[in-house]
Each structure stands twice: as structure tokens, then as C-alpha cells.
Design a protein around this motif. Sequence first.
Motif, PDB file in Angstrom:
ATOM      1  N   SER A  21     -31.175  19.167   0.243  1.00  0.00           N
ATOM      2  CA  SER A  21     -31.648  18.243  -0.776  1.00  0.00           C
ATOM      3  C   SER A  21     -31.715  16.816  -0.281  1.00  0.00           C
ATOM      4  N   ALA A  22     -30.822  16.466   0.670  1.00  0.00           N
ATOM      5  CA  ALA A  22     -30.797  15.076   1.151  1.00  0.00           C
ATOM      6  C   ALA A  22     -32.070  14.738   1.881  1.00  0.00           C
ATOM      7  N   THR A  23     -32.457  15.592   2.861  1.00  0.00           N
ATOM      8  CA  THR A  23     -33.633  15.299   3.657  1.00  0.00           C
ATOM      9  C   THR A  23     -34.906  15.413   2.842  1.00  0.00           C
ATOM     10  N   GLU A  25     -35.447  14.149   0.091  1.00  0.00           N
ATOM     11  CA  GLU A  25     -35.626  12.922  -0.670  1.00  0.00           C
ATOM     12  C   GLU A  25     -35.908  11.722   0.227  1.00  0.00           C
ATOM     13  N   TYR A  78     -32.754   0.109   4.828  1.00  0.00           N
ATOM     14  CA  TYR A  78     -32.073   0.922   3.827  1.00  0.00           C
ATOM     15  C   TYR A  78     -30.960   0.117   3.143  1.00  0.00           C
ATOM     16  N   ASP A  82     -30.919  -1.121  -0.818  1.00  0.00           N
ATOM     17  CA  ASP A  82     -29.961  -0.294  -1.538  1.00  0.00           C
ATOM     18  C   ASP A  82     -30.406   1.170  -1.615  1.00  0.00           C
ATOM     19  N   LEU A  83     -30.923   1.690  -0.502  1.00  0.00           N
ATOM     20  CA  LEU A  83     -31.317   3.091  -0.412  1.00  0.00           C
ATOM     21  C   LEU A  83     -30.115   3.924   0.055  1.00  0.00           C
ATOM     22  N   ASP A  84     -30.273   5.213   0.023  1.00  0.00           N
ATOM     23  CA  ASP A  84     -29.185   6.128   0.370  1.00  0.00           C
ATOM     24  C   ASP A  84     -28.884   6.054   1.872  1.00  0.00           C
ATOM     25  N   MET A  85     -27.794   5.412   2.239  1.00  0.00           N
ATOM     26  CA  MET A  85     -27.438   5.258   3.649  1.00  0.00           C
ATOM     27  C   MET A  85     -27.034   6.576   4.289  1.00  0.00           C
ATOM     28  N   ASP A  86     -26.695   7.566   3.465  1.00  0.00           N
ATOM     29  CA  ASP A  86     -26.360   8.877   4.019  1.00  0.00           C
ATOM     30  C   ASP A  86     -27.554   9.498   4.730  1.00  0.00           C
ATOM     31  N   LEU A  87     -28.752   9.176   4.254  1.00  0.00           N
ATOM     32  CA  LEU A  87     -29.960   9.690   4.910  1.00  0.00           C
ATOM     33  C   LEU A  87     -30.045   9.175   6.349  1.00  0.00           C
ATOM     34  N   HIS A  89     -27.552   8.169   8.169  1.00  0.00           N
ATOM     35  CA  HIS A  89     -26.460   8.780   8.919  1.00  0.00           C
ATOM     36  C   HIS A  89     -26.819  10.196   9.365  1.00  0.00           C
TER      37      HIS A  89
END
Length: 463
Positions: A21-23, A25, A78, A82-87, A89
Motif C-alpha cells: 500500500s505504501a508504494t 501511494e 517530501y 509534509d509528504l510521507d517520509m516513509d516512502l 525511506h
Amino acid sequence: MFKVLLSFLLCSVAAFASGGSATSEIPDLTMTWIGFASLIIFVIGYYFVAAEEKYEIDKAKPALFIGTFIFILIALYYAINDLDMDLVHVQAQHLILEIAEIFFFLFVAMTYIESLIHMNVFDKLKYNLVTKGYSYRKLFWVTGFIAFFLSPIADNLTTALILSTVLITIEKKRKDFLVPGAINIVVAANAGGAWSPFGDITTLMAWTAGKGVFTDFLYLFPAAIGGYLITAFLLSKFVPTEKPEFDASKEEVPVMAEGAKVVMGLGVFTIFCAVMSHQVLHLPAMWGMMFGLSLLKVYSYGLNRRHGKEHFNIFHSMAKIENNTLMFFFGILAAVGGLYFIGWLALASHVYSPDVLGPTWSNIGVGFLSAIVDNVPVMSAVLKANPQMGLDQWMLVTLTAGVGGSLISFGSAAGVGVMGKLHGIYTFNSHMKYAWTILIGYIVSISIWYIQYEVLQISHYGS
């Protein structure tokens, strides 16, 4: 086996499109300031890579800069928005995995090559070739044919590294022999790897994606060798006909060091381990390579015990590795990974769509694109786009993506490896001087494919 290793990138690249789901998005940033900035940085960096000879700058420096800088800019974008920094990473982790596998694979392959140089294996091969009375032109053909038929068994990079080493030991100064000879080896290695599922990343990617069975790729042999022979014939006209200056009576006959044949055997076994690691054990190919390195270290210990510590020091071989080549790969893979993350390569796959150009012209264009960018992400984009094509078209894109890298000196792993070995001799400019011969061979390969698959319909499933 470099191409076998790169097949593992499929797992990482596939994660970009469907790895959870992460990738799924990941935002498309191509039309943002970071998208354009990254593309401009990439183009400028590639210019300095291409102009290495003009500016006297090692190609690894601009490549390493653009690779690291692009990803830093992406992370900053990012963070600012304020985007998802986990992406970031996750994608960085994938990239580190890709680069580490390639780095260690090359590290082992280069260690073996330097070890064989230390043990006079290539000096012996050079002596045997020259003492046969071969002219420069005949040596040109011999090294080319060896490259073409060795590449499907090993891989294009390892083959090119080995034979370029032989080339530079035969002659160190005459560019009228070295430059056409280097191009010949690169073209032969890339063409030879195109008709074997293990010889080139493009064939392996298509094979593992189920676009053809093992024997389907063998039918690319006529197109691969036909295009190579035309290019080699044209290049040979620029190679001097005289013989190298070599007086056997004044030269000391090279003697291979004790244990050299065992080291060669270990090298072959290491390649076998890399294949088995990937195909059977489902481990990265570099795992088998590192196991082979451990065997070489154990054997070197035994040699030192019998013949003294100065007989063979494996760490001396490691110290002579072309580190600039390793850094170049790091930078380029990081840069391409950044462009993929932003969305530029997905955009390229839309341009490739048969609805735009049609399958044949699109697949031919893939060859030119793979020379400029890299055949790994280009072929991956094609496979993920998954256009409705028959076996004939999948074999065409496999052929063009594999062979197309020869059009530019740094368009393939083989070309980059030879640029490192023949530093200052085989360069972007010297390659482009003869690029027209490669283009003609590329056209011939496609023509043979067309006659075989479209006219005669000779293929695995053809009549």
C-alpha cells in the motif's frame, strides 16, 4: 553473471509498482519543480560523464554527485511539503539493496580478474596469441569471437573486462588497434548476451516474466550474430594489418604462477555458484559470488603456507580494483532510481505504448533509450506496462534493449567496464567516432529479426 545479478532488481523495481500500500501511494512529481530539477541535474551530469576526456574528469565524479544529490533533493521536497517520509525511506532501502548487490558482485569479479593478472594468466594468453604470428586484424577477430561466445555463459561485463585486459596487454599505445578492438569486444559481449536467458538482464527479465520459454531466446542467435558480424566487419577496416612488434627470442616466456589453473577453476565455479544462488536457492547472485570469494581466500591461505606470503596476496588484488567503475555504477543507479521514484520512467513507458508508435517502432526505440538511460529500468517499464504483444515482439524488445546499449560507450555494463580498463583510450568521443558501424549492425539485427519472425515465422511456436 552480472546480468544474472541485475535480475534481482526486478524484485526491487516491482515494489515500486506493486509492493504494498505504501508504494501504491507514491505521488507523481514529474511536473513539479523537483521533477524538472532532477531531470536537468541528470542531463547535466550525464554531459560531464560523456565529456570525461574533454574536461579530464573521472566519470565517477559527476555520476556520484547526481546520484546522491537527486535523492537528497527528493527527500527535502517530501519534508518541505509534509509528504510521507516513509516512502523516501522505503525507496532508499530498495536502492541500497540494488547497489549493494551490484557492488559486491563486481567486487568479486574484479578481484578474480586482478588475481589472474597477478598470476600471469593474461600475459600467458597474450604471449600465446602474439607468438602465433597473428596480425592486429586477426587478433581483433579472435578477441571478438571469444567475447561473443563467452558472454552467454558468463555475462557481458565479466567477458568485456577479461578481454579488454588481454587487449591492453597485447598493445598499450596504438589507438588504431585498441579503440576498434575495445568497441568490438563491447558489441560482441552485448550481442552474445542477448540470445541467452543468462547473458543479459533484458533476456532474463523477459524470461522470468513469462514472455518466452528458455529455448525461445535461443532463436535470437541469428539476429545477434548477424548484427555483430556486420559491425565487426566495418570496424576491422580501421584496424592495422601489420603484426605487433614482438620478438619471441628476446622476450621471457611468461610462466603462470603456481595455483593459477586452480584460481581459474574457482572463477568458473564462482560463476556457477552465482547462477545456482539465484535460479535454485532464490538468493541474490552476489551471494554465490561472495561464497566464491571465500573459497579464493581459503585457497590463497593454502598457497601462502606452501610458497610463502609473497606468492599470492589476495588483498593486493583487491587494492588494484577499478574503484571508479564501482562508484560510477553507484551514482548512475542512484540517479536512475531517483528518476524512477519521481515518475519520469513511468512517463517513458507511456511514450513506449503501442497506441502511440506501434509495437515494432516502440520496441526499436527501446534500444536507443536503453543506451541513453539504462536497459534495466527501461525493460522494467515495458514489462510493467505489459502491452498486448506476441512472442515475436517480446523477442524484439529483448534484442533491442540488450544490444542497444552498445550505441553509446556508457550505455551498457560492458562499455563502462572497458572504459575503466582502457582509461583515456576508450572514451565516449573515441566510441562515437565509430558509432555509425554499431548503428548499421543494430539495423541489420532488426532486419534479420523481421525476416525470421515476421516473414519466415521461424520461432519456437512458429511454423
